[in-house]
Design a protein around this motif. Structure first.
Motif, mmCIF file in Angstrom:
data_model
loop_
_atom_site.group_PDB
_atom_site.id
_atom_site.type_symbol
_atom_site.label_atom_id
_atom_site.label_comp_id
_atom_site.label_asym_id
_atom_site.label_seq_id
_atom_site.Cartn_x
_atom_site.Cartn_y
_atom_site.Cartn_z
ATOM 1 N N ILE A 14 16.241 8.395 5.270
ATOM 2 C CA ILE A 14 15.903 8.119 4.092
ATOM 3 C C ILE A 14 14.212 8.351 4.263
ATOM 4 C CG2 ILE A 14 15.563 6.699 1.886
ATOM 5 C CD1 ILE A 14 18.227 7.978 2.374
ATOM 6 N N THR A 15 13.623 9.205 3.588
ATOM 7 C CA THR A 15 12.183 9.494 3.323
ATOM 8 C C THR A 15 11.745 9.106 1.886
ATOM 9 O OG1 THR A 15 12.183 11.541 3.524
ATOM 10 C CG2 THR A 15 11.755 10.660 5.343
ATOM 11 N N THR A 47 6.248 10.053 16.272
ATOM 12 C CA THR A 47 5.261 9.499 15.408
ATOM 13 C C THR A 47 5.774 9.248 14.155
ATOM 14 O OG1 THR A 47 4.250 11.682 15.005
ATOM 15 C CG2 THR A 47 3.453 10.173 16.813
ATOM 16 N N GLN A 48 6.844 9.828 13.759
ATOM 17 C CA GLN A 48 7.501 9.845 12.324
ATOM 18 C C GLN A 48 8.127 8.458 12.093
ATOM 19 O OE1 GLN A 48 8.586 11.829 14.696
ATOM 20 N NE2 GLN A 48 10.266 13.092 14.088
ATOM 21 N N PHE A 49 8.216 7.748 13.210
ATOM 22 C CA PHE A 49 8.880 6.385 12.935
ATOM 23 C C PHE A 49 8.071 5.090 12.878
ATOM 24 C CE2 PHE A 49 12.364 9.200 14.566
ATOM 25 C CZ PHE A 49 13.310 8.932 13.643
ATOM 26 N N GLY A 50 8.180 4.129 12.315
ATOM 27 C CA GLY A 50 7.839 2.882 12.374
ATOM 28 C C GLY A 50 8.860 1.724 12.896
ATOM 29 N N VAL A 51 8.428 0.500 13.420
ATOM 30 C CA VAL A 51 9.449 -0.482 13.397
ATOM 31 C C VAL A 51 8.901 -1.806 13.050
ATOM 32 C CG1 VAL A 51 10.201 -1.858 15.468
ATOM 33 C CG2 VAL A 51 9.397 0.599 15.968
ATOM 34 N N ILE A 52 9.875 -2.354 12.411
ATOM 35 C CA ILE A 52 9.846 -3.598 11.873
ATOM 36 C C ILE A 52 10.483 -4.694 12.861
ATOM 37 C CG2 ILE A 52 10.444 -5.173 9.740
ATOM 38 C CD1 ILE A 52 10.350 -2.737 7.956
ATOM 39 N N ASP A 53 9.809 -5.759 13.174
ATOM 40 C CA ASP A 53 10.473 -6.938 13.848
ATOM 41 C C ASP A 53 10.496 -7.774 12.907
ATOM 42 O OD1 ASP A 53 10.331 -5.467 16.177
ATOM 43 O OD2 ASP A 53 8.605 -6.695 17.190
ATOM 44 N N VAL A 54 11.981 -8.520 13.114
ATOM 45 C CA VAL A 54 12.141 -9.595 12.171
ATOM 46 C C VAL A 54 12.647 -10.904 13.200
ATOM 47 C CG1 VAL A 54 13.810 -10.394 10.524
ATOM 48 C CG2 VAL A 54 13.278 -8.106 10.587
ATOM 49 N N ASP A 83 7.001 6.608 6.693
ATOM 50 C CA ASP A 83 6.369 6.574 5.301
ATOM 51 C C ASP A 83 6.947 5.813 4.147
ATOM 52 O OD1 ASP A 83 8.865 8.029 5.180
ATOM 53 O OD2 ASP A 83 8.530 9.297 3.563
ATOM 54 N N ILE A 84 7.898 4.824 4.489
ATOM 55 C CA ILE A 84 8.523 3.967 3.654
ATOM 56 C C ILE A 84 8.517 2.627 4.150
ATOM 57 C CG2 ILE A 84 10.181 5.830 2.369
ATOM 58 C CD1 ILE A 84 12.345 4.501 4.008
ATOM 59 N N GLN A 85 7.971 2.652 5.301
ATOM 60 C CA GLN A 85 7.857 0.994 5.819
ATOM 61 C C GLN A 85 7.162 -0.010 5.163
ATOM 62 O OE1 GLN A 85 6.699 1.197 9.910
ATOM 63 N NE2 GLN A 85 6.498 -1.092 10.092
ATOM 64 N N ALA A 86 5.998 0.386 4.767
ATOM 65 C CA ALA A 86 5.293 -0.759 4.130
ATOM 66 C C ALA A 86 5.877 -1.147 2.943
ATOM 67 C CB ALA A 86 3.859 -0.203 3.862
ATOM 68 N N ALA A 87 6.425 -0.315 1.855
ATOM 69 C CA ALA A 87 7.194 -0.693 0.880
ATOM 70 C C ALA A 87 8.343 -1.290 1.253
ATOM 71 C CB ALA A 87 7.446 0.283 -0.032
ATOM 72 N N VAL A 88 9.222 -1.185 2.152
ATOM 73 C CA VAL A 88 10.353 -1.811 2.265
ATOM 74 C C VAL A 88 10.151 -3.127 3.096
ATOM 75 C CG1 VAL A 88 12.523 -1.553 3.714
ATOM 76 C CG2 VAL A 88 11.634 0.493 2.519
ATOM 77 N N GLN A 89 9.305 -3.176 3.708
ATOM 78 C CA GLN A 89 9.046 -4.375 4.612
ATOM 79 C C GLN A 89 8.499 -5.615 3.381
ATOM 80 O OE1 GLN A 89 6.515 -4.174 8.083
ATOM 81 N NE2 GLN A 89 5.755 -6.368 7.858
ATOM 82 N N LYS A 90 7.731 -5.051 2.670
ATOM 83 C CA LYS A 90 7.155 -5.635 1.437
ATOM 84 C C LYS A 90 8.566 -6.339 0.580
ATOM 85 C CE LYS A 90 4.419 -6.176 -2.448
ATOM 86 N NZ LYS A 90 3.555 -7.468 -2.051
ATOM 87 N N PRO A 124 0.837 -1.190 -0.042
ATOM 88 C CA PRO A 124 0.009 -0.051 -0.032
ATOM 89 C C PRO A 124 0.618 1.200 0.064
ATOM 90 C CG PRO A 124 0.046 -1.137 2.027
ATOM 91 C CD PRO A 124 0.522 -1.936 1.161
ATOM 92 N N ALA A 125 0.333 2.386 -0.644
ATOM 93 C CA ALA A 125 1.072 3.261 -0.847
ATOM 94 C C ALA A 125 0.958 4.206 0.738
ATOM 95 C CB ALA A 125 0.876 4.425 -2.005
ATOM 96 N N ALA A 126 2.216 4.419 1.291
ATOM 97 C CA ALA A 126 1.994 5.173 2.540
ATOM 98 C C ALA A 126 1.798 6.504 2.171
ATOM 99 C CB ALA A 126 3.204 4.991 3.532
ATOM 100 N N ALA A 127 1.210 7.398 3.067
ATOM 101 C CA ALA A 127 0.881 8.796 2.813
ATOM 102 C C ALA A 127 2.527 9.431 3.272
ATOM 103 C CB ALA A 127 -0.184 9.399 4.031
ATOM 104 N N PRO A 128 2.780 10.576 2.613
ATOM 105 C CA PRO A 128 4.017 11.209 3.060
ATOM 106 C C PRO A 128 3.749 11.795 4.509
ATOM 107 C CG PRO A 128 2.812 12.117 0.809
ATOM 108 C CD PRO A 128 1.979 11.108 1.433
ATOM 109 N N LEU A 129 5.023 11.881 5.015
ATOM 110 C CA LEU A 129 5.075 12.410 6.298
ATOM 111 C C LEU A 129 4.354 13.608 6.263
ATOM 112 C CD1 LEU A 129 8.622 11.158 7.398
ATOM 113 C CD2 LEU A 129 6.507 10.170 8.049
#
Length: 361
Positions: A233-234, A55-62, A119-126, A26-31
Motif C-alpha cells: 500500500i502506497t 530506500t523505499q521502505f521505512g520502519v516504525i518501532d513500537v 511515503d505513507i509512514q508519517a501519516a500512518v504512524q501519527k 507532514p505530507a510525505a513526498a511521493p515515492l
C-alpha cells in the motif's frame, strides 16, 4: 460476530478554548520513480545473487508493555502471539474496512517492528499514535537508525558470513548482532531475504557481501515483490481496497479468528457473506513505468463507461515494459480485453500469480 472494540475508534474530542490542537502529519513526498534497472542487474538477481538497499521502505518501532496488545487491537493479523522467530504480513484498515497501510511485522527484543512504504509512514504512524490512549505503548520512527537491505538469488553462502543461522522457511526470522534476517516469499523461483539492522552494523558488514554478490537497484526488489504477488500500500492506494481485493487473505495477512480491529466487521462480512467479486491479478504492459502508476484506472473493452479496476503496484520488467499487480473485477478476466486509462488505451496481458486464489462460491 465480535462487537467492535470501543478503544479502536474513540469518539473525537471537542477542542476547548486555548487547547493546543496537534498539527497534521507532514505530507510525505511521493515515492520517486526509480529508473529502469540495467539488464545486468536483473540478471544478477535471477542468475547469481544480488543485494539491494531498499530506500523505499521505512520502519516504525513500537515499544512498551502494551505494544503487542495495542497493535493486536488495530491490525488485521495476530500480533499478540507474534513470537521472536516469526514475521507476519498485516494490514491497517479504516473503519470502513479499507486498507490504510500494509506492513511486515516482527519482534526484536522488546520491540515490535513494522516495515512500511516510506511515503505513507508519517501519516500512518501519527494515526496509530492517536489511538494509543492509556495503553503503555509508544511508536517511533526508526528509519534513520536502521538500514533495510533485500537479497535475491543464490545468496545463502554470502549471508552465512553475516548471520550464524539462516531462516529455513518463508516468514521465519533470526536475530543476531547485525540485526534481523527474514525470509520472504520467493519470486521468479528465487530465494529472497530482508536484512534490517542498525546502520553502523550493516555498513561494517557490507564488505563481506561485495565480493560475492552484485549490488543492484531497489527497483529490482519492486519487480520481485510484484512477481511474488505481494501488494504494497502506497499513497495512491490508501483507502482503496478491502484486504481481500488485494489477496491479503490468501497471503495470510488477515486472521479471521482474532478479536476486533478497525474495519473488522466489513472485512469479515466480505469473507463470509457473499462472493468476493474483485481480486488482485498479475499483468504486463508494453509501456514504461511513468505510464503505469499506482492508482491508474483500468477499463474493459465491453464496458468502456466505467473502470473495472486499478493498478496497485508497478515496476519495470526485465524483458522490457512493466509488470503490475492490478485490482480488478473477476468478471473482467473472463473474456474481452482490459486496457489502461480508457477502453482504447494500451492493453494488458495477464499472467498467472505464483499462488492459487480460492474458488469463489
Amino acid at each position: 460476530m465480535n462487537v467492535p472494540n470501543a478503544s479502536a475508534t474513540p469518539a473525537p474530542i471537542a477542542a476547548t478554548p486555548g487547547a493546543t490542537v496537534a498539527p497534521p502529519a507532514p505530507a510525505a513526498a511521493p515515492l520517486p520513480l526509480l529508473p529502469r534497472p540495467a539488464a545486468a542487474e536483473f540478471e544478477a538477481a535471477l542468475e547469481r545473487g544480488a543485494y539491494m538497499p531498499l530506500t523505499q521502505f521505512g520502519v516504525i518501532d513500537v515499544h512498551g508493555d502494551d505494544a503487542a496488545s495495542f497493535l493486536h487491537s488495530q491490525l488485521t493479523n495476530d500480533v499478540q502471539h507474534l513470537d521472536a522467530a516469526t514475521a507476519r504480513l498485516t494490514g491497517y484498515c479504516s473503519p470502513k474496512g479499507r486498507l490504510l497501510a500494509s506492513f511486515l511485522s516482527w519482534r526484536t527484543g522488546d520491540t515490535i517492528r513494522l516495515l512500511i512504504s516510506k511515503d505513507i509512514q508519517a501519516a500512518v504512524q501519527k494515526r496509530l499514535s492517536m489511538f494509543v490512549l492509556r495503553a503503555k505503548a509508544k511508536l517511533a520512527d526508526a528509519s534513520a537508525q536502521l538500514a533495510v537491505v533485500g537479497f535475491a538469488g543464490d545468496v545463502r553462502k554470502a549471508l552465512s558470513q553475516v548471520f550464524d543461522a539462516l531462516p529455513d522457511a518463508v516468514h521465519v526470522q533470526v536475530d543476531g548482532p547485525a540485526g534481523s534476517l527474514i525470509r520472504v516469499p520467493d519470486a521468479a523461483g528465487r530465494l529472497r531475504y530482508l536484512w534490517i539492522g542498525p546502520q553502523a552494523e550493516v555498513a561494517a558488514r557490507r564488505p563481506l557481501l561485495e565480493g560475492a554478490l552484485a549490488q543492484v537497484s531497489p527497483a529490482v526488489w519492486d519487480w520481485l515483490d510484484i512477481r511474488a504477488g505481494e501488494p504494497r500500500i502506497t499513497q495512491p492506494a490508501v483507502e482503496q481496497f478491502v484486504p481481500q481485493m488485494v489477496n491479503f487473505d490468501v497471503l495470510d495477512g488477515v486472521n479471521f479468528r482474532k478479536g476486533c480491529y478497525p474495519g473488522q466487521e466489513v472485512v469479515a462480512r466480505s469473507q463470509y457473506r457473499g462472493t468476493i467479486k474483485r481480486r488482485m491479478a498479475l499483468a504486463h504492459a508494453a509501456l514504461e513505468l511513468a505510464d503505469v502508476r499506482a492508482g491508474s484506472e483500468l477499463f474493459h473493452s465491453d464496458d468502456p463507461g466505467q473502470p473495472c479496476g486499478q493498478i496497485v503496484n508497478a515496476a519495470s520488467a526485465p524483458e522490457g515494459g512493466v509488470d503490475a499487480l492490478v485490482e480488478i473485477k473477476l468478471a473482467a478476466l473472463e473474456n474481452g480485453a482490459v486496457h489502461l486509462g480508457s477502453a482504447d488505451g494500451p492493453a494488458l496481458r495477464f499472467m498467472p500469480l505464483p499462488y492459487a486464489l480460492p474458488a469463489e462460491a
